[in-house]
Enzyme design. Sequence first.
Site, PDB file in Angstrom:
ATOM      1  N   ALA A 218       2.122   1.875 -13.530  1.00  0.00           N
ATOM      2  CA  ALA A 218       2.122   1.652 -11.892  1.00  0.00           C
ATOM      3  C   ALA A 218       3.454   0.845 -11.527  1.00  0.00           C
ATOM      4  O   ALA A 218       3.996   1.078 -10.062  1.00  0.00           O
ATOM      5  CB  ALA A 218       1.296   0.093 -12.035  1.00  0.00           C
TER       6      ALA A 218
ATOM      7  N   ALA B 262       6.163   3.261 -10.881  1.00  0.00           N
ATOM      8  CA  ALA B 262       6.061   4.623  -9.778  1.00  0.00           C
ATOM      9  C   ALA B 262       5.836   3.572  -8.519  1.00  0.00           C
ATOM     10  O   ALA B 262       6.699   4.693  -8.121  1.00  0.00           O
ATOM     11  CB  ALA B 262       4.621   4.880 -10.108  1.00  0.00           C
ATOM     12  N   GLU B 263       5.805   2.524  -8.281  1.00  0.00           N
ATOM     13  CA  GLU B 263       6.215   2.079  -7.218  1.00  0.00           C
ATOM     14  C   GLU B 263       6.839   1.700  -6.816  1.00  0.00           C
ATOM     15  O   GLU B 263       7.485   1.847  -5.704  1.00  0.00           O
ATOM     16  CB  GLU B 263       4.749  -0.258  -7.123  1.00  0.00           C
ATOM     17  CG  GLU B 263       5.104   0.132  -5.659  1.00  0.00           C
ATOM     18  CD  GLU B 263       3.976  -1.008  -5.375  1.00  0.00           C
ATOM     19  OE1 GLU B 263       3.974  -2.100  -4.545  1.00  0.00           O
ATOM     20  OE2 GLU B 263       2.960  -1.213  -6.316  1.00  0.00           O
ATOM     21  N   THR B 264       7.702   1.631  -7.620  1.00  0.00           N
ATOM     22  CA  THR B 264       9.481   0.772  -7.517  1.00  0.00           C
ATOM     23  C   THR B 264      10.289   1.964  -6.955  1.00  0.00           C
ATOM     24  O   THR B 264      10.924   2.425  -5.798  1.00  0.00           O
ATOM     25  CB  THR B 264       9.931   0.508  -9.093  1.00  0.00           C
ATOM     26  OG1 THR B 264      10.025  -1.166  -9.420  1.00  0.00           O
ATOM     27  CG2 THR B 264      11.532   0.804  -8.717  1.00  0.00           C
TER      28      THR B 264
ATOM     29  N   SER C  81       8.556   3.252  -3.107  1.00  0.00           N
ATOM     30  CA  SER C  81       9.346   2.697  -2.465  1.00  0.00           C
ATOM     31  C   SER C  81      10.769   2.358  -2.331  1.00  0.00           C
ATOM     32  O   SER C  81      11.324   2.881  -0.748  1.00  0.00           O
ATOM     33  CB  SER C  81       8.536   0.252  -2.675  1.00  0.00           C
ATOM     34  OG  SER C  81       7.855   1.027  -3.051  1.00  0.00           O
TER      35      SER C  81
END
Length: 137
Positions: free
Chosen positions: A57, A60-62, A65
Amino acid sequence: MNKEETLQRLNSMNKNTLMETLNIEFVAVGDDSLTAKMPVNSNVHQPFGILHGGATAAIAETVGSVASFLFLKDKEKVVKGIELTINHLKSVKEGFVFATAKPIHKGRTTHLWEVKVTNEKDELISICKLTNIILDK
């Protein structure tokens, strides 16, 4: 700025962050995509010796964003993730995972990204949806 310079700039922002702790490195930038890689080893394992879903996660968020930030036309804006959904499909014990973010929607105030996390054989490990809100600095 060319793609190599862009990647160098993005990777230089990782210092003293979770991205540095997890050894996340941006490795490819396309016209509307961004890819990062992360090593899979005991630093990101859960107790059963496989990649922890939280580490997945995090990459993925890195990547989602940073992709919003990278492709914004207005540099007076800031990007914040507001929702992440992730489905884990396959486990990984070692090697690298690659996360590639591609836009589903890039609006004025929200961006929606699909992030596919794959292993070195290009097998799908996890699939994610990330919603970012775009705010004034």
